[in-house]
Design a protein around this motif. Structure first.
Motif, PDB file in Angstrom:
ATOM      1  N   GLN A  63      -4.767  54.990 -45.051  1.00 23.56           N
ATOM      2  CA  GLN A  63      -3.962  54.347 -44.005  1.00 23.56           C
ATOM      3  C   GLN A  63      -3.704  52.868 -44.266  1.00 23.56           C
ATOM      4  O   GLN A  63      -2.901  52.256 -43.564  1.00 23.56           O
ATOM      5  CB  GLN A  63      -4.632  54.508 -42.650  1.00 23.56           C
ATOM      6  N   LEU A  64      -4.386  52.296 -45.253  1.00 22.72           N
ATOM      7  CA  LEU A  64      -4.179  50.877 -45.545  1.00 22.72           C
ATOM      8  C   LEU A  64      -2.739  50.634 -45.965  1.00 22.72           C
ATOM      9  O   LEU A  64      -2.174  51.383 -46.762  1.00 22.72           O
ATOM     10  CB  LEU A  64      -5.109  50.412 -46.672  1.00 22.72           C
ATOM     11  N   THR A  65      -2.146  49.603 -45.421  1.00 16.69           N
ATOM     12  CA  THR A  65      -0.788  49.234 -45.807  1.00 16.69           C
ATOM     13  C   THR A  65      -0.758  47.746 -46.126  1.00 16.69           C
ATOM     14  O   THR A  65      -1.581  46.976 -45.636  1.00 16.69           O
ATOM     15  CB  THR A  65       0.240  49.536 -44.690  1.00 16.69           C
ATOM     16  N   PHE A  66       0.213  47.372 -46.925  1.00 17.01           N
ATOM     17  CA  PHE A  66       0.352  45.960 -47.259  1.00 17.01           C
ATOM     18  C   PHE A  66       0.645  45.171 -45.999  1.00 17.01           C
ATOM     19  O   PHE A  66       1.452  45.596 -45.167  1.00 17.01           O
ATOM     20  CB  PHE A  66       1.468  45.750 -48.280  1.00 17.01           C
ATOM     21  N   GLU A  67      -0.035  44.041 -45.874  1.00 16.45           N
ATOM     22  CA  GLU A  67       0.125  43.194 -44.696  1.00 16.45           C
ATOM     23  C   GLU A  67       1.089  42.062 -45.010  1.00 16.45           C
ATOM     24  O   GLU A  67       1.218  41.654 -46.165  1.00 16.45           O
ATOM     25  CB  GLU A  67      -1.239  42.611 -44.300  1.00 16.45           C
ATOM     26  N   GLN A  68       1.722  41.554 -43.966  1.00 16.22           N
ATOM     27  CA  GLN A  68       2.516  40.349 -44.125  1.00 16.22           C
ATOM     28  C   GLN A  68       1.573  39.250 -44.592  1.00 16.22           C
ATOM     29  O   GLN A  68       0.518  39.047 -44.013  1.00 16.22           O
ATOM     30  CB  GLN A  68       3.159  39.968 -42.780  1.00 16.22           C
ATOM     31  N   GLU A  69       1.937  38.579 -45.664  1.00 16.86           N
ATOM     32  CA  GLU A  69       1.032  37.595 -46.232  1.00 16.86           C
ATOM     33  C   GLU A  69       1.182  36.259 -45.517  1.00 16.86           C
ATOM     34  O   GLU A  69       2.264  35.694 -45.457  1.00 16.86           O
ATOM     35  CB  GLU A  69       1.300  37.452 -47.732  1.00 16.86           C
ATOM     36  N   SER A  70       0.050  35.788 -44.976  1.00 14.86           N
ATOM     37  CA  SER A  70       0.064  34.488 -44.306  1.00 14.86           C
ATOM     38  C   SER A  70      -0.145  33.415 -45.358  1.00 14.86           C
ATOM     39  O   SER A  70      -0.641  33.670 -46.448  1.00 14.86           O
ATOM     40  CB  SER A  70      -1.035  34.415 -43.244  1.00 14.86           C
ATOM     41  N   GLY A  71       0.202  32.213 -45.032  1.00 12.46           N
ATOM     42  CA  GLY A  71       0.107  31.129 -45.990  1.00 12.46           C
ATOM     43  C   GLY A  71      -1.300  30.646 -46.255  1.00 12.46           C
ATOM     44  O   GLY A  71      -1.557  29.994 -47.251  1.00 12.46           O
ATOM     45  N   SER A  72      -2.240  30.972 -45.365  1.00 12.65           N
ATOM     46  CA  SER A  72      -3.564  30.352 -45.454  1.00 12.65           C
ATOM     47  C   SER A  72      -4.629  31.221 -46.121  1.00 12.65           C
ATOM     48  O   SER A  72      -5.705  30.736 -46.415  1.00 12.65           O
ATOM     49  CB  SER A  72      -4.034  29.971 -44.051  1.00 12.65           C
TER      50      SER A  72
END
Length: 171
Positions: A63-72
């Protein structure tokens, strides 16, 4: 008898093999190998562990999906190579290590990570966010003659290595 000694060892070996296949080929190969252990050694500790992994862990990992990448969050820069280019990979890593030392940025490390049967990655670890990754990415673009690389958050890299879904990430 000797049979009592070998059967548990065989189950341990098959679990080790399942983990290795999962790391090399991905989640589906891991599930299949665990299923074999669960079926072949149902009464053993390894067979019960395999069954539990199939029931609980595999669905969660699937179920893991790529997450929106945060800058920090921490980032990595990943260079792609064909697995048969061992000497080229080692030389590239050495050049990269020297460049990192020259930049004087502390906390960066490199590694050679197996992706699958055909591809290996040379990875820069320890980048403190997306902006740092972009900055080093641009510097690398100027100094290295390598086009086959990308940057990725540490959490998405973990998913990439579990699910072996590089093309999904890149698109």
């Amino acid at each position: 008898t000797n049979e009592r000694y070998y059967a548990p060892r065989a189950a341990e070996f098959r679990m080790l093999r399942a983990r290795a296949l999962g790391r090399l080929l991905g989640l589906e190969a891991y599930r299949q190998a665990l299923n074999e252990v669960a079926l072949d050694y149902p009464q053993s500790e390894e067979g019960k562990e395999a069954e539990e992994l199939i029931r609980v862990t595999i669905p969660r990992l699937a179920q893991l999906t790529f997450e929106q990448e945060s800058g920090s969050e921490p980032f990595k820069i990943v260079f792609r190579f064909d697995k048969g280019q061992g000497e080229r990979v080692a030389n590239f890593k050495e050049i990269l290590d020297k460049a990192i030392t020259q930049w004087g940025i502390s906390g960066l490390e490199t590694s050679i990570d197996v992706y699958n049967l055909r591809e290996v990655f040379v990875v820069i670890h320890g980048l403190k966010g997306k902006l740092a990754a972009e900055r080093i990415f641009l510097n690398l673009n100027k100094t290295l003659n390598s086009e086959n690389y990308f940057y990725i958050s540490a959490s998405n890299y973990r998913i990439l290595q579990i699910q072996k879904n590089l093309e999904t990430y890149l698109n």
